[in-house]
Design a protein around this motif. Sequence first.
Motif, mmCIF file in Angstrom:
data_model
loop_
_atom_site.group_PDB
_atom_site.id
_atom_site.type_symbol
_atom_site.label_atom_id
_atom_site.label_comp_id
_atom_site.label_asym_id
_atom_site.label_seq_id
_atom_site.Cartn_x
_atom_site.Cartn_y
_atom_site.Cartn_z
ATOM 1 N N ARG A 209 0.699 -1.240 0.046
ATOM 2 C CA ARG A 209 0.123 0.166 -0.054
ATOM 3 C C ARG A 209 0.908 1.429 -0.132
ATOM 4 N N GLN A 210 2.049 1.234 0.634
ATOM 5 C CA GLN A 210 2.850 2.356 0.828
ATOM 6 C C GLN A 210 3.523 2.705 -0.325
ATOM 7 N N ALA A 211 3.912 1.663 -1.141
ATOM 8 C CA ALA A 211 4.583 1.790 -2.495
ATOM 9 C C ALA A 211 3.486 2.218 -3.468
ATOM 10 N N PHE A 212 2.384 1.920 -3.404
ATOM 11 C CA PHE A 212 1.280 2.332 -4.404
ATOM 12 C C PHE A 212 0.824 3.754 -4.243
ATOM 13 N N GLU A 213 0.761 4.166 -2.781
ATOM 14 C CA GLU A 213 0.515 5.490 -2.555
ATOM 15 C C GLU A 213 1.626 6.358 -2.914
ATOM 16 N N LEU A 214 2.728 5.941 -2.651
ATOM 17 C CA LEU A 214 3.977 7.046 -3.388
ATOM 18 C C LEU A 214 3.795 6.949 -4.829
ATOM 19 N N ALA A 215 3.639 6.083 -5.472
ATOM 20 C CA ALA A 215 3.220 6.076 -6.853
ATOM 21 C C ALA A 215 2.218 7.046 -7.496
ATOM 22 N N LEU A 216 1.176 6.859 -6.697
ATOM 23 C CA LEU A 216 -0.034 8.076 -6.968
ATOM 24 C C LEU A 216 0.430 9.338 -6.770
ATOM 25 N N LEU A 217 1.382 9.696 -5.699
ATOM 26 C CA LEU A 217 1.797 10.842 -5.690
ATOM 27 C C LEU A 217 2.739 11.396 -6.910
ATOM 28 N N MET A 218 3.020 10.537 -7.546
ATOM 29 C CA MET A 218 3.776 10.858 -8.757
ATOM 30 C C MET A 218 2.690 11.119 -10.024
ATOM 31 N N LYS A 219 1.737 10.217 -9.904
ATOM 32 C CA LYS A 219 0.868 10.156 -11.059
ATOM 33 C C LYS A 219 -0.489 9.620 -10.520
ATOM 34 N N PRO A 220 -1.410 10.677 -9.975
ATOM 35 C CA PRO A 220 -2.553 10.291 -9.462
ATOM 36 C C PRO A 220 -3.619 9.517 -10.231
ATOM 37 N N ASP A 221 -3.459 9.498 -11.460
ATOM 38 C CA ASP A 221 -4.643 8.781 -12.256
ATOM 39 C C ASP A 221 -3.676 7.563 -12.877
ATOM 40 N N ALA A 222 -2.621 7.055 -12.390
ATOM 41 C CA ALA A 222 -2.098 5.970 -12.991
ATOM 42 C C ALA A 222 -2.929 4.603 -12.755
ATOM 43 N N GLU A 223 -3.314 3.944 -13.816
ATOM 44 C CA GLU A 223 -4.104 2.794 -13.576
ATOM 45 C C GLU A 223 -3.466 1.504 -12.815
ATOM 46 N N PRO A 224 -2.154 1.428 -13.179
ATOM 47 C CA PRO A 224 -1.090 0.287 -12.286
ATOM 48 C C PRO A 224 -1.240 0.555 -10.967
ATOM 49 N N ALA A 225 -1.217 2.044 -10.567
ATOM 50 C CA ALA A 225 -1.076 2.146 -9.246
ATOM 51 C C ALA A 225 -2.421 2.073 -8.436
ATOM 52 N N LEU A 226 -3.631 2.492 -9.007
ATOM 53 C CA LEU A 226 -4.851 2.529 -8.447
ATOM 54 C C LEU A 226 -4.961 1.062 -8.373
ATOM 55 N N THR A 227 -4.903 0.310 -9.273
ATOM 56 C CA THR A 227 -5.160 -1.156 -9.297
ATOM 57 C C THR A 227 -4.217 -1.704 -8.194
ATOM 58 N N GLY A 228 -3.178 -1.458 -7.928
ATOM 59 C CA GLY A 228 -2.316 -1.892 -6.885
ATOM 60 C C GLY A 228 -2.823 -1.561 -5.769
ATOM 61 N N LEU A 229 -3.258 -0.389 -5.419
ATOM 62 C CA LEU A 229 -3.762 0.024 -4.029
ATOM 63 C C LEU A 229 -5.012 -0.734 -3.945
ATOM 64 N N GLN A 230 -5.837 -0.920 -4.843
ATOM 65 C CA GLN A 230 -7.030 -1.778 -4.526
ATOM 66 C C GLN A 230 -6.762 -3.178 -4.007
ATOM 67 N N ARG A 231 -5.739 -3.696 -4.765
ATOM 68 C CA ARG A 231 -5.249 -5.167 -4.449
ATOM 69 C C ARG A 231 -4.755 -5.098 -3.051
ATOM 70 N N ALA A 232 -4.019 -4.159 -2.886
ATOM 71 C CA ALA A 232 -3.309 -4.034 -1.523
ATOM 72 C C ALA A 232 -4.195 -4.029 -0.178
ATOM 73 N N GLY A 233 -5.309 -3.499 -0.645
ATOM 74 C CA GLY A 233 -6.493 -3.186 0.153
ATOM 75 C C GLY A 233 -7.214 -4.696 0.572
ATOM 76 N N THR A 234 -7.251 -5.407 -0.482
ATOM 77 C CA THR A 234 -8.130 -6.898 -0.179
ATOM 78 C C THR A 234 -7.013 -8.075 0.014
ATOM 79 N N LEU A 235 -5.573 -7.541 0.115
ATOM 80 C CA LEU A 235 -4.617 -8.682 -0.004
ATOM 81 C C LEU A 235 -4.732 -9.634 1.276
ATOM 82 N N ASP A 236 -5.090 -9.150 2.496
ATOM 83 C CA ASP A 236 -5.363 -10.064 3.551
ATOM 84 C C ASP A 236 -6.541 -11.070 3.504
ATOM 85 N N GLN A 237 -7.420 -10.328 3.052
ATOM 86 C CA GLN A 237 -8.919 -11.360 2.767
ATOM 87 C C GLN A 237 -8.453 -12.455 1.774
ATOM 88 N N VAL A 238 -7.702 -11.955 0.667
ATOM 89 C CA VAL A 238 -7.509 -12.842 -0.375
ATOM 90 C C VAL A 238 -6.703 -13.887 -0.093
#
Length: 522
Positions: A209-238
Motif C-alpha cells: 500500500r505504501q509503494a502504490f500510494e507513493l506512485a500515486l503521488l507521482m501520477k494520481p490517475d495511473a491505472e497500475p497504481a490505482l489497481t495495486g492500491l485496490q489489491r493491497a486493500g484486499t490482500l489479507d482477505q485474498v
Amino acid sequence: MTNNTENGQEHAGYTAIKPAEIILTHQGLQESRVSGPAPASGNIRWLWPALFVLGVIAVAVVFVLPHYVTPPELTAKNETTVAVPGSNTAAAHNNVTSKPSEPAPWQTAQLARQRSKSQELLSRMLELQEQLEQKNVHAWAAPEYERILKMAIDGDAAYQQQDFQASSTLYSDAADAMSALLDNMETRFAETITQGNTELDNGEAVNARQAFELALLMKPDAEPALTGLQRAGTLDQVLKLITEGNDLQQNDKLDEAKDRYEQALALDKHAAIAKQQLSVVTGIIRDGQFNRLMSAGYAYLQNNDLAQAKSSFEQATRLKPGSGETSSALGQIQTRMLNDQISTIIQAAVALESGEKWQEAVAEYDRALVLDANLAEAQQGKQFAGNRAMLDGKLEELIAQPERLSNKAVYEDARLLYQQAVMITPAEPRLTGQLEKLHSLLSVAMIPVVILFKSDNLTDVSVLRVGTLGKFAEKNLSLLPGKYTAVGSRAGYRDVRVEFSIASDAPAQTIEISAAEKIASR
C-alpha cells in the motif's frame, strides 16, 4: 553642522551654540566640583538616558547596518598611492587611495547581460521547481531535491553579491538537475510499481500500500497504481481465502476449494496464486470427470449401446480436447456404428433379392459401397443383383412385346435367354412365371396365322417386311405372330396405311385396305 561664527563674529540674527561639557570620568567629575560651581540638577537627570541612546545607536551601526548596505567593491586598479617627496610620512601616504572611478559603459553592459542571463536561468529553474512540487517531489526524491535547492540558494547569494556569472552557473546546474529529476520520474514510478507488486506477491499488504500510494503521488490517475492500491486493500482477505482453499484441497474437498479460489479472484482478479491454485484444482476436478465419462463410455460400448457410448466419449472430449484416449474411443464407436450401418444395408439388400426386387437391391448395395468402397460383400452382391435385374428386364420386355419374336434375330436371342434362365436355381416365383410365359410365346412364335385381306381391286397393297400383294378384292396371307403394317397406293389418291398385330391365340382377323381419298387437282 557648519559653524555660524566667522573670525569670532556671529552672523546677524543667529546666536552661537556652545556644546555642553559632558564629563565621562570620575576624575574629571571631582575636578569640576573643586574648580567650578556644581552643575544644575536638570543636566545630571538627562545624562544617563543620553548615554543609553548613544549605545543603542552604536550597536545598530556595528551589527545591523552591514546587513542592509552592500559595501562598494574596491579593486586594485582604482587604488592610487600618493607619495610626497622628502616627507617622513611616506608609510602613511602609501595608505591613501584615490577615489574609485565610475564603471565604464562596456562594463555596465556586460553586467547587465550577465544579470539578464542569470534571471532567465532563474525563471527556467522556478518553472521546473513548480512542476516537481506539483508532482510531490518531496515524497519520492527528498534528498536529491534538497541538494538542488541548496544550489539555488547558493545562486541567490552569488546574485546578491552581483556575481552574476556564478549565479548563472548555479541556477543552470540546479535547473538541469531538476529536469533530470523530472525525466527520471518515469523510471522511479515503474520501480515503485514493481516494488508494490513484489510486496503483493510476498503478502506484505502494508508495504504494498505504501509503494502504490507513493506512485500515486507521482501520477494520481495511473491505472497500475490505482489497481495495486485496490489489491493491497484486499490482500489479507485474498490470502485468507487462498489458505482455506489449500486446506480444503488437501482434504479432497475439491469443489469447496474451487469456490474459495474463485472468491479470491473475485476480490483480486490479478492474484497469481489464486489463479494457479484454481487451475490446479480445476484440473483435478476435470480429470475426475474425464475418467468417469470414459469408464461409462466403455461400459456402454461393451453392452453395444453405441449411442450412449458416443455421448459419453464426446463429453469427455469437451473436457480434454485433442485427447488421444477419446479419439481412440470415438474411432471404435465410429467403426462399430459404420459396420452396423453397413450390415443393416446388406440385410435390406438381401431381403430385396429374396423378393426378386433386383433393381432396389442394387441401390442398397450402392449405399453400402458409399460407406466402404472396398466392401467385398457389397461388390459381389451388386454384381449378382445387377445381372438378375438385367435378366428380369429382358424377360419382361419380351413378354410385353411378343410380336418382336417374329423377328428371327429377336427370336434366337429370346430362345438363348430362356435356356440360360432355366438353369438358375433355385427358381424364384417371379422368374418361374416369366420363363413359363416366354416358353409359351416361343412355342407359338414360329406358327403362321392366316390373315384375310380385303381391297377394291384398284389399290396396290403391300405388307412391310413381308412383300407386295398387288390389286385384289380378297386375299389370304399366312403371317407369323407380331406387328405388321399394310400400305395401299392408287394413282390420284392419297396412300393409306393400316397397322395390325397378330397373336397366336387371337381369333382370325380380316384387314381391309383401300385408297379412296382423291388428291385435289390444282
